[in-house]
Design an enzyme around this catalytic site. Structure first.
Site, short mmCIF file in Angstrom:
data_model
loop_
_atom_site.label_atom_id
_atom_site.label_comp_id
_atom_site.label_asym_id
_atom_site.label_seq_id
_atom_site.Cartn_x
_atom_site.Cartn_y
_atom_site.Cartn_z
N LYS A 127 63.21 15.51 125.57
CA LYS A 127 63.87 15.64 124.26
C LYS A 127 65.38 15.47 124.43
CE LYS A 127 64.10 18.38 120.06
NZ LYS A 127 63.91 17.19 119.21
N HIS A 138 60.83 22.75 123.99
CA HIS A 138 60.30 21.39 123.87
C HIS A 138 60.18 20.76 125.26
CE1 HIS A 138 61.38 21.72 119.59
NE2 HIS A 138 60.49 20.77 119.40
N1 LIG Z 1 60.38 15.14 112.51
C1 LIG Z 1 59.36 15.35 113.34
O1 LIG Z 1 58.29 15.83 112.94
C2 LIG Z 1 59.51 14.96 114.79
C3 LIG Z 1 58.48 15.12 115.72
C4 LIG Z 1 58.65 14.68 117.03
C5 LIG Z 1 59.84 14.07 117.39
N2 LIG Z 1 60.85 13.95 116.47
C6 LIG Z 1 62.09 13.23 116.75
O2 LIG Z 1 61.80 11.85 116.64
C7 LIG Z 1 62.59 11.10 117.57
C8 LIG Z 1 61.67 10.29 118.50
O3 LIG Z 1 60.81 11.17 119.20
P1 LIG Z 1 59.79 10.65 120.31
O4 LIG Z 1 59.19 11.86 120.88
O5 LIG Z 1 58.92 9.57 119.76
O6 LIG Z 1 60.84 10.02 121.36
P2 LIG Z 1 60.60 8.85 122.40
O7 LIG Z 1 61.80 8.84 123.30
O8 LIG Z 1 59.25 8.96 123.02
O9 LIG Z 1 60.62 7.52 121.49
C9 LIG Z 1 61.76 6.98 120.90
C10 LIG Z 1 61.64 5.46 121.00
O10 LIG Z 1 62.67 4.85 120.25
C11 LIG Z 1 63.07 3.68 120.98
N3 LIG Z 1 64.37 3.21 120.50
C12 LIG Z 1 65.61 3.57 120.91
N4 LIG Z 1 66.53 2.92 120.21
C13 LIG Z 1 65.88 2.15 119.32
C14 LIG Z 1 66.29 1.26 118.30
N5 LIG Z 1 67.58 1.01 118.04
N6 LIG Z 1 65.34 0.67 117.55
C15 LIG Z 1 64.02 0.87 117.79
N7 LIG Z 1 63.59 1.70 118.75
C16 LIG Z 1 64.49 2.32 119.50
C17 LIG Z 1 63.03 4.14 122.44
O11 LIG Z 1 63.00 3.05 123.33
C18 LIG Z 1 61.76 4.96 122.45
O12 LIG Z 1 60.62 4.19 122.78
C19 LIG Z 1 63.47 12.13 118.26
O13 LIG Z 1 64.69 12.23 117.56
C20 LIG Z 1 62.69 13.43 118.11
O14 LIG Z 1 63.51 14.58 118.15
C21 LIG Z 1 60.69 14.38 115.20
#
Ligand SMILES: NC(=O)c1ccc[n+]([C@@H]2O[C@H](COP(=O)([O-])OP(=O)(O)OC[C@H]3O[C@@H](n4cnc5c(N)ncnc54)[C@H](O)[C@@H]3O)[C@@H](O)[C@H]2O)c1
Length: 238
Positions: free
Chosen positions: A139, A135
Site C-alpha cells: 500500500k 494493510h
Molecule cells: N476505495 C476502495 O475500496 C479501495 C480498495 C482497495 C484499494 N484502493 C486504492 O486503489 C488504488 C489501487 O489499489 P491496488 O491495490 O489495485 O494497487 P496496485 O498497485 O495493485 O494497482 C495499481 C495499478 O495502477 C497502475 N498504474 C499506475 N499508474 C497508472 C496510470 N497512470 N494509468 C493506469 N494505470 C496506472 C499500476 O501499474 C498498478 O498496476 C490505491 O490507491 C488503493 O489505496 C481503494
C-alpha cells in the site's frame, strides 16, 4: 455495460472478474505498460471507466475520462486535496463521478456506526479516541483513505477534536491514526475509545478484495446513465 479499467493491479483484476460475472464487457485495460493507449478515442469505446491506480495519477486519468465524456468510478486514495477541483469540473461540465475511499458495503455500514458512536461519545470526554488501520505492505499511502474518512466524521461529531495525525499522540485536540503494514492484509480498521476504566472498540476486517470490487462494479451500474457527483451514500441508502 462496456467498461474501461484504468489500473490493472490488484483491484483492477478483481473488478474484471466481478464485472464479467455480472455480464459486463471489459473493452480496455490500461496500465503503465500500455499507457500510450489511454486516449480519449479509446475511452470513448466504453460506457464507463473504473479507476484504481495511484495517488499521483488518478486526477489526470479523471480529466481524460471527462474529455471522453464517460462517467468515472474511482477508488484510488490519497488524491483528495484535489477533490474540490474535481467537484467543480463535474458540475461545470455536466460530468459523472463517484469516488469512495472504500467500496465495501460492510465498511459503509461501519462508517454509519462510526458516525452514530462518535455523536454519543461527544458527551463523554473521559474517553480518548484513536484509529488503527492495517494493510498489506504494498500500500502506497498512509493513513488509508478509509481511516481518513473515519477520522473526518469523528472530527465533525466530537467537539474537542479538530484534526488527525498519522502517529500516536497525547494531544487532546487530535485523533491519532496508527498505520500498520503487514503481508497480505486487505484492510482492517479499528476505532478505540478508551477511558481510565474501560475500552469500547469497533473493528471492520475485510477477508479479501471481492467485497471492494463488487461495490465498485455496483457503483458503476448505479451511475450509468446519471449526471453529477455521487457518493456511496447516494447508492447504498443506509
Ligand atoms: N476505495 C476502495 O475500496 C479501495 C480498495 C482497495 C484499494 N484502493 C486504492 O486503489 C488504488 C489501487 O489499489 P491496488 O491495490 O489495485 O494497487 P496496485 O498497485 O495493485 O494497482 C495499481 C495499478 O495502477 C497502475 N498504474 C499506475 N499508474 C497508472 C496510470 N497512470 N494509468 C493506469 N494505470 C496506472 C499500476 O501499474 C498498478 O498496476 C490505491 O490507491 C488503493 O489505496 C481503494
Amino acid at each position: 455495460m462496456k467498461i474501461s479499467l484504468i489500473g490493472y493491479g490488484k483491484m483492477g483484476k478483481e473488478i474484471e472478474k466481478i464485472a464479467i460475472s455480472r455480464n459486463h464487457t471489459i473493452v480496455n485495460k490500461f496500465d503503465i505498460e500500455n499507457i500510450n493507449e489511454l486516449t480519449v478515442e479509446n475511452l470513448k469505446k466504453s460506457d464507463i471507466a473504473i479507476e484504481f491506480t495511484t495517488p499521483e495519477t488518478a486526477f489526470e486519468n479523471y480529466i481524460k475520462c471527462f474529455e471522453a465524456n464517460i462517467p468515472v468510478v474511482s477508488g484510488t486514495t490519497g488524491w483528495l486535496n484535489k477533490y474540490s477541483e474535481i467537484k467543480e469540473i463535474v458540475e461545470s461540465q455536466n460530468q459523472t463521478f463517484l469516488y469512495s475511499s472504500n467500496f465495501s458495503i460492510g465498511v459503509n455500514i461501519f462508517f454509519k456506526i462510526n458516525s452514530f458512536l462518535s455523536k454519543i461519545m461527544n458527551n463523554f470526554p473521559d474517553y480518548q479516541v484513536e484509529i488503527e488501520e492495517t494493510h498489506h505492505t504494498e500500500k502506497k499511502d498512509a493513513p488509508s483513505g478509509t481511516a481518513i474518512t473515519l477520522a473526518e466524521e469523528i472530527i465533525k461529531n466530537i467537539n474537542k477534536k479538530t484534526s488527525w495525525i498519522n502517529e500516536l499522540t497525547d494531544e487532546n485536540d487530535k485523533i491519532s491514526i496508527n498505520s500498520l503494514r503487514k503481508v497480505n492484509i486487505p484492510g482492517i480498521h479499528t476505532i478505540k475509545y478508551e477511558s481510565p476504566v474501560d475500552i469500547i472498540e469497533i473493528t471492520h476486517s475485510s477477508k479479501n478484495r471481492t467485497g471492494l470490487a463488487t461495490g465498485a462494479v455496483l457503483a458503476g451500474e448505479y451511475i450509468f446513465g446519471k449526471k453529477g457527483l455521487f457518493t456511496m451514500d447516494d447508492f447504498i441508502k443506509l
